[in-house]
Design an enzyme around this catalytic site. Structure first.
Site, PDB file in Angstrom:
ATOM      1  N   SER A  72      41.410  43.483  38.618  1.00  0.00           N
ATOM      2  CA  SER A  72      42.808  43.904  38.727  1.00  0.00           C
ATOM      3  C   SER A  72      43.054  45.277  38.127  1.00  0.00           C
ATOM      4  O   SER A  72      42.315  45.751  37.263  1.00  0.00           O
ATOM      5  CB  SER A  72      43.711  42.891  38.014  1.00  0.00           C
ATOM      6  OG  SER A  72      43.488  41.605  38.496  1.00  0.00           O
TER       7      SER A  72
HETATM    8  N1  SAH Z   1      41.508  38.426  36.844  1.00  0.00           N
HETATM    9  C1  SAH Z   1      40.398  38.997  37.561  1.00  0.00           C
HETATM   10  C2  SAH Z   1      40.777  39.355  38.972  1.00  0.00           C
HETATM   11  C3  SAH Z   1      40.434  38.276  39.826  1.00  0.00           C
HETATM   12  S1  SAH Z   1      40.593  38.481  41.571  1.00  0.00           S
HETATM   13  C4  SAH Z   1      39.832  40.191  36.858  1.00  0.00           C
HETATM   14  O1  SAH Z   1      40.420  40.652  35.889  1.00  0.00           O
HETATM   15  O2  SAH Z   1      38.744  40.643  37.262  1.00  0.00           O
HETATM   16  C5  SAH Z   1      40.980  36.811  41.927  1.00  0.00           C
HETATM   17  C6  SAH Z   1      39.899  35.799  41.661  1.00  0.00           C
HETATM   18  O3  SAH Z   1      40.444  34.525  41.955  1.00  0.00           O
HETATM   19  C7  SAH Z   1      38.668  35.952  42.554  1.00  0.00           C
HETATM   20  O4  SAH Z   1      37.525  36.048  41.776  1.00  0.00           O
HETATM   21  C8  SAH Z   1      38.685  34.687  43.395  1.00  0.00           C
HETATM   22  O5  SAH Z   1      37.395  34.202  43.715  1.00  0.00           O
HETATM   23  C9  SAH Z   1      39.424  33.729  42.485  1.00  0.00           C
HETATM   24  N2  SAH Z   1      39.998  32.562  43.148  1.00  0.00           N
HETATM   25  C10 SAH Z   1      40.669  32.497  44.333  1.00  0.00           C
HETATM   26  N3  SAH Z   1      41.038  31.233  44.597  1.00  0.00           N
HETATM   27  C11 SAH Z   1      40.596  30.477  43.547  1.00  0.00           C
HETATM   28  C12 SAH Z   1      40.663  29.087  43.235  1.00  0.00           C
HETATM   29  N4  SAH Z   1      41.254  28.201  44.038  1.00  0.00           N
HETATM   30  N5  SAH Z   1      40.100  28.672  42.091  1.00  0.00           N
HETATM   31  C13 SAH Z   1      39.482  29.542  41.242  1.00  0.00           C
HETATM   32  N6  SAH Z   1      39.397  30.857  41.479  1.00  0.00           N
HETATM   33  C14 SAH Z   1      39.943  31.326  42.618  1.00  0.00           C
END
Ligand code: SAH
Length: 225
Positions: A72
């Site tokens: 993010s």
């Molecule tokens: N907070 C993270 C950004 C994550 S992007 C950072 O700082 O790097 C969003 C993430 O959510 C991705 O890795 C994706 O795989 C995950 N995601 C999406 N749906 C999900 C679910 N149902 N359960 C767990 N993770 C999920």
């Protein structure tokens, strides 16, 4: 003279300078909580950024990570963390570990952070970073975060870092009566960043904070080759 010794060519800024500039940018956009700014200031974003984008680790931009996901934008991490209103004693549930950057920021502010990721590869990489940083208050789970973490509920705070298609009901049911949940909500490429605050009587006060662009919250765990 040429190359690195050319006196006309300014040397690249140090990580410290870039970090200071990033923190100023966050401040100027309204991230003012000293605890949140300090947590961001002490989290080495380059550790969470892929090799290919190292030069951009300190820019206020979202960047690609493995598995087609993103780390993010620091401003959004600051905004969401501030909106969550974390207190020292809090147990937080985070959905979407990704690189682990947001998790690390939360771990500096709260007692315990439970974090769930649906890609095994991303979870393994993030776990390596938590270990490297010596974080002792992060508990990870590979699984479908849309279901929350019922065995550890209720939580003081819940942060969703992937876009929920609609009201995140399963997660709201795992929040303490006066807890706070922050999540991007919406089906399109642009979502509403919503804050749900428990009113203590089973209801929620809901606010729309801003518009954001997150990857979607998907059902189930990811199949990887
Ligand atoms: N907070 C993270 C950004 C994550 S992007 C950072 O700082 O790097 C969003 C993430 O959510 C991705 O890795 C994706 O795989 C995950 N995601 C999406 N749906 C999900 C679910 N149902 N359960 C767990 N993770 C999920």
């Amino acid at each position: 003279m040429a190359g690195a010794e050319d006196p006309a060519k300014p040397a690249a800024d140090s990580s410290e300078t870039r970090l200071a500039r990033l923190v100023l940018a966050l401040r100027s956009q309204g991230v003012s909580d000293p605890g949140v700014l300090n947590a961001i200031e002490t989290t080495p974003r380059d550790l969470f950024t892929p090799e290919l984008f190292q030069e951009r680790a300190w820019e206020d931009q979202a960047l690609p990570i493995a598995c087609g996901q993103t780390i993010s934008q620091p401003f959004i991490v600051g905004l969401m963390t501030q909106a969550l209103g974390v207190e020292k004693r809090d147990r937080i549930l985070e959905i979407g570990t990704g690189s682990g950057y947001q998790t690390t920021v939360l771990s500096k502010l709260a007692r315990l952070v439970y974090t769930v990721e649906r890609y095994r590869t991303l979870m393994a990489e993030a776990e390596g970073r938590f270990k490297q940083l010596g974080l002792t208050n992060v508990i990870t789970r590979f699984g479908d975060g849309g279901l929350g973490w019922p065995e550890q509920a209720p939580f003081d705070r819940i942060l969703v870092t992937a876009a929920a298609p609609g009201e995140p009901k399963a997660l709201l049911s795992q929040l303490k009566p006066t807890g706070v949940l922050v999540a991007p909500v919406g089906k399109g490429p642009v979502q509403e960043l919503k804050r749900y605050r428990g009113d203590g009587q089973g209801g929620f006060d809901v606010e729309i904070l801003t518009e954001v662009r997150f990857v979607p919250l998907l059902d189930g765990v990811a199949r990887e080759l």
